[in-house]
Design a protein around this motif. Sequence first.
Motif, mmCIF file in Angstrom:
data_model
loop_
_atom_site.group_PDB
_atom_site.id
_atom_site.type_symbol
_atom_site.label_atom_id
_atom_site.label_comp_id
_atom_site.label_asym_id
_atom_site.label_seq_id
_atom_site.Cartn_x
_atom_site.Cartn_y
_atom_site.Cartn_z
ATOM 1 N N LEU A 61 -9.727 7.358 4.367
ATOM 2 C CA LEU A 61 -8.948 6.122 4.440
ATOM 3 C C LEU A 61 -8.293 5.780 3.104
ATOM 4 O O LEU A 61 -8.937 5.808 2.055
ATOM 5 C CB LEU A 61 -9.844 4.966 4.866
ATOM 6 C CG LEU A 61 -9.133 3.612 5.008
ATOM 7 C CD1 LEU A 61 -8.282 3.594 6.269
ATOM 8 C CD2 LEU A 61 -10.146 2.480 5.032
ATOM 9 N N LYS A 62 -7.016 5.419 3.172
ATOM 10 C CA LYS A 62 -6.299 4.891 2.017
ATOM 11 C C LYS A 62 -5.680 3.563 2.415
ATOM 12 O O LYS A 62 -5.123 3.428 3.518
ATOM 13 C CB LYS A 62 -5.199 5.861 1.568
ATOM 14 C CG LYS A 62 -5.705 7.233 1.163
ATOM 15 C CD LYS A 62 -6.370 7.220 -0.196
ATOM 16 C CE LYS A 62 -5.363 7.159 -1.304
ATOM 17 N NZ LYS A 62 -5.990 7.241 -2.642
ATOM 18 N N VAL A 63 -5.774 2.569 1.528
ATOM 19 C CA VAL A 63 -5.206 1.252 1.781
ATOM 20 C C VAL A 63 -4.406 0.845 0.549
ATOM 21 O O VAL A 63 -4.935 0.832 -0.566
ATOM 22 C CB VAL A 63 -6.304 0.205 2.071
ATOM 23 C CG1 VAL A 63 -5.674 -1.158 2.317
ATOM 24 C CG2 VAL A 63 -7.153 0.615 3.266
ATOM 25 N N ARG A 64 -3.142 0.531 0.763
ATOM 26 C CA ARG A 64 -2.280 0.153 -0.354
ATOM 27 C C ARG A 64 -1.726 -1.242 -0.155
ATOM 28 O O ARG A 64 -1.126 -1.556 0.871
ATOM 29 C CB ARG A 64 -1.113 1.142 -0.489
ATOM 30 C CG ARG A 64 -0.194 0.793 -1.647
ATOM 31 C CD ARG A 64 1.109 1.552 -1.616
ATOM 32 N NE ARG A 64 2.024 1.011 -2.621
ATOM 33 C CZ ARG A 64 3.338 1.102 -2.563
ATOM 34 N NH1 ARG A 64 3.932 1.736 -1.561
ATOM 35 N NH2 ARG A 64 4.088 0.561 -3.516
ATOM 36 N N LYS A 65 -1.916 -2.118 -1.159
ATOM 37 C CA LYS A 65 -1.352 -3.463 -1.135
ATOM 38 C C LYS A 65 0.127 -3.391 -1.511
ATOM 39 O O LYS A 65 0.493 -2.768 -2.499
ATOM 40 C CB LYS A 65 -2.091 -4.360 -2.133
ATOM 41 C CG LYS A 65 -1.523 -5.764 -2.244
ATOM 42 C CD LYS A 65 -1.941 -6.618 -1.075
ATOM 43 C CE LYS A 65 -1.478 -8.063 -1.275
ATOM 44 N NZ LYS A 65 -0.181 -8.347 -0.626
ATOM 45 N N VAL A 66 0.981 -4.022 -0.666
ATOM 46 C CA VAL A 66 2.417 -4.052 -0.940
ATOM 47 C C VAL A 66 2.923 -5.488 -0.829
ATOM 48 O O VAL A 66 2.250 -6.347 -0.254
ATOM 49 C CB VAL A 66 3.198 -3.136 0.028
ATOM 50 C CG1 VAL A 66 2.807 -1.682 -0.170
ATOM 51 C CG2 VAL A 66 2.973 -3.561 1.481
ATOM 52 N N ASP A 67 4.114 -5.728 -1.365
ATOM 53 C CA ASP A 67 4.637 -7.093 -1.374
ATOM 54 C C ASP A 67 5.909 -7.256 -0.549
ATOM 55 O O ASP A 67 6.614 -8.264 -0.682
ATOM 56 C CB ASP A 67 4.889 -7.560 -2.810
ATOM 57 C CG ASP A 67 5.888 -6.680 -3.556
ATOM 58 O OD1 ASP A 67 6.495 -5.784 -2.918
ATOM 59 O OD2 ASP A 67 6.070 -6.886 -4.764
#
Length: 263
Positions: free
Chosen positions: A209-215
Motif C-alpha cells: 500500500l502507498k498513500v500520497r497526500k495531495v492538494d
Amino acid sequence: MNKHLLKGFSAPLCLAFLVVFLVLPGVSMASSKLTFAFSDKSPPYSSSLDERAVGLFPDLVQLTFSFIPGYTTEHVVVPWSRAQYNVRLGLTDGLLTYPSEEREEYALFSAKPLFTQDFGHLVYSADNPNIGLIESATSFADLSSLTVIVEKGSQWEEDNIPGYLERVPGRDMKSMMHLLMLREAGDFFVQPAEDARFIARQLGYSKKLKVRKVDFIPNSQIPFHIGISRKHPSAMNVINQVDAVMQSPEFQSQLNTLIESYR
C-alpha cells in the motif's frame, strides 16, 4: 435507612442530608448520562464488536467527555439511518457527524470539528508501473492517462473526480482494494488515509500500500462535529462545555495522538 435513625433529625437537617445524598456520585447519574449513537458498519470510524461500539468515533467521544466531569457517556451501535432518527426524536442524545442543514434542524453542534475526514489522498500500489507519474502529479490532468477506481454510486466521486478519467467501478472499499492490488484493474483511487490503511490491513495488502497526500482534490475536507439532540434539556450546556474543552492544549494533544493512531 431505619426510621428510628431519623427521629432526632430536625426538618432543616433532614433536608440538608437529602441534598447531600442526592449529589453523591452514583445517586443522580441519570440526568448526566449521555447516550451516543454510532453506525454499526463504518470501520475504522465505528462498528460493533461483541455488541460494543468500537472505532475512532466512539474513542473521540469518550476522550472528549473524559475532560467534562459533569457527564458520562454510553455508546450504542445501530444502522446509521436509525442513529439519526433516534437523535431527531430525542430517543438518543448525541452523535458525531457532518452538521448538514437537515441535521442542524434537530441537533446542536459544537463550534469546531472534533475530526476532519480528509479525502485528499491518492491510494495506489508500490508495484504500479506508473508510480512515478502518480507520485509527481500536481493535478488530475497529470493523471489523465491513468485509470481511477471508484465506488459504485458515490456522488462525491462523481462531483469531484473529473469525468475525463477512465473509471473502473467497485462495489465497496474491499472490492476496490482487490481491483487495485490483486487484479491491477486501475492505477489508483481516492480515499482518506484511515480507510485505505484499515482495509489494506484486513485484506493483507499493507506491504504494497502507498498513500500520497495531495492538494488538488476539491471538497476533500469533511468536518465531523459533536451533536446533541435539541430535545435534550441540557443540549446547549453540553455543547458549551464541549466547545470549552476543545480550547484545552492538553485535550488537543491527546486528540491528535488518538487520531494519528488510526492513520
